[in-house]
Scaffold this active site. Sequence first.
Site, PDB file in Angstrom:
ATOM      1  CD  GLU A 173      -3.116  -1.100   2.095  1.00 19.89           C
ATOM      2  OE1 GLU A 173      -3.061  -0.304   3.038  1.00 19.89           O
ATOM      3  OE2 GLU A 173      -4.083  -1.865   1.898  1.00 19.89           O
ATOM      4  CD  GLU A 292      -3.894  -5.940   2.890  1.00 18.82           C
ATOM      5  OE1 GLU A 292      -4.754  -5.266   3.496  1.00 18.82           O
ATOM      6  OE2 GLU A 292      -2.677  -5.699   2.939  1.00 18.82           O
TER       7      GLU A 292
HETATM    8  O1  AHR Z   1      -5.149  -6.090   6.813  1.00 17.65           O
HETATM    9  C1  AHR Z   1      -5.054  -4.987   7.661  1.00 17.65           C
HETATM   10  C2  AHR Z   1      -4.343  -3.809   7.022  1.00 17.65           C
HETATM   11  O2  AHR Z   1      -5.138  -3.304   5.995  1.00 17.65           O
HETATM   12  C3  AHR Z   1      -3.029  -4.105   6.336  1.00 17.65           C
HETATM   13  O3  AHR Z   1      -1.959  -4.056   7.212  1.00 17.65           O
HETATM   14  C4  AHR Z   1      -2.919  -3.018   5.324  1.00 17.65           C
HETATM   15  O4  AHR Z   1      -2.171  -3.407   4.201  1.00 17.65           O
HETATM   16  C5  AHR Z   1      -4.350  -2.662   5.010  1.00 17.65           C
HETATM   17  O5  AHR Z   1      -4.568  -1.310   5.055  1.00 17.65           O
END
Ligand code: AHR
Length: 506
Positions: A173, A292
């Site tokens: 990110e 994610e």
């Molecule tokens: O999964 C939780 C968090 O969400 C992770 O650390 C990050 O990559 C995202 O913002």
Amino acid sequence: MLHARISLDKEFVRATVDDRLFGSFIEHLGRAVYGGIYEPGHPESDADGFRTDVLELVRELRVPIVRYPGGNFVSAFNWEDSVGPLEKRPRRLDLAWRSVEPNQVGLNEFARWAKKAGTEPMIALNLGTRGIDAARNLVEYCNHPGGSYWSDLRKSHGTPEPHSFKVWCLGNEMDGPWQVGYKTADEYGRLASEVGKALKLFDPRLQLVACGSSNTQMPTYPQWEATVLDHCYETVDFISLHSYFKNHGNDLPTFLGESLDMDRFIRTIIGTVDFIRTKKRSTRKVNLSFDEWNVWFHSRQADEGMAPWTVGPPLLEDVYTFEDALVVGCCLITLLRHADRVRIACLAQLVNTIAPIMTENGGPAWRQTIFYPFLHASLYGRGEVLESMLLSPVYENRTHGEVPYLESIATWNRQAEEITIFAVNRGMTDQLQLSGTIAGWEKVGLMEHIVLVHKDPKAANTKDAPGAVVPKRIETTRLDGDSLQATLPPLSWNVIRLSVRGKLRS
Ligand code: AHR
């Protein structure tokens, strides 16, 4: 009663599913590691301190790949802290989650855990505070057989064989201002390109994932992807996508439509990737890693005011409801629909932290509601995705426009000689009568119709009631020749399994 149709034909296969579509994620965050996968002294823990009850649940999910060690955590992580003699490893402050990282589980321990879990690690590199040098050293430490400084160091740490990690994330990110060392798209794209180059000089077979946008609300989305790929298109194999879905206003029809956003996101990124490919006259195909995704909103308030700087604080511990499981089911169907380009996806995360598996320190482990759609998709969604011709009535929604009541996809596992139809009925009150035509197979038989349904959308599984929301079979489904009739209860996740024999039509 709602009526919908699905039509499947043996000759219309959309894509082969990459098993890594059913991946997950473990970050050094909250109790995912300490108190999750690792709890020395727990009655269920093995000699390495890994909880065997958790391992069993992970194995049950058949997770093929697990992203590690972060997440936001990775952007200030010094991997060297996490290897070597345990007693010499430093305790560090993790700025991302304001926690103490004792480094008692590190790269080699995680690799050992992954073997026990029957999964493959997908390693994220720190491109926040670090860069090319740390990355090339790490890959040499992990993957080189021996006879060099870093590989011999690994051997001296009691790991003689190389890990041979295949998939590497180039940061996490990096478009997010919350990220330690966040960057502009040009800064990140250049860095990803150079780190990628170094890694591929080491081993051109490595598969590299560049960071896409953190979510679709980012002001730089989707220009970020175009700029980043302009720099590193020829080096990387994947671009990442992240999305978390919420039911903030307690508005279920809108919440159930969130997977349409996921669908739009995927389509946009495919378009962006292919635009850059054409612009560069490239013959390489960059795919999508949705590394994610999940529902995440229940715990946000609980986490506020959490005492900082402890080891394994209970952060992001969403207790998932039945309606969350339906949204997760819709997302899984969406990922399968795009299996031709989404080759990796990671449910974020796996244990305790926004996870399908929950534990109590010193106590039991149990399955959250979202465990079940993920389990079914992972068990029965492998093989090939069939082109599913669908006809469904829709409802009007202010956020999502027209939302189909039926969300569905079908997969064909040639080896197992099975077709599985995954289907969600988004209807709040009406049953959905699903008529299907299954054309082209020699012989079709009904194996079972599994359903996850509950009269209370807010029902959840807890330590004291771990079986409140569990799948069951329904017996009303009928197959007559190649014609299927199934009744999907209002608000339900359905898995209709058919046995097929594969001869072509003459
Ligand atoms: O999964 C939780 C968090 O969400 C992770 O650390 C990050 O990559 C995202 O913002």
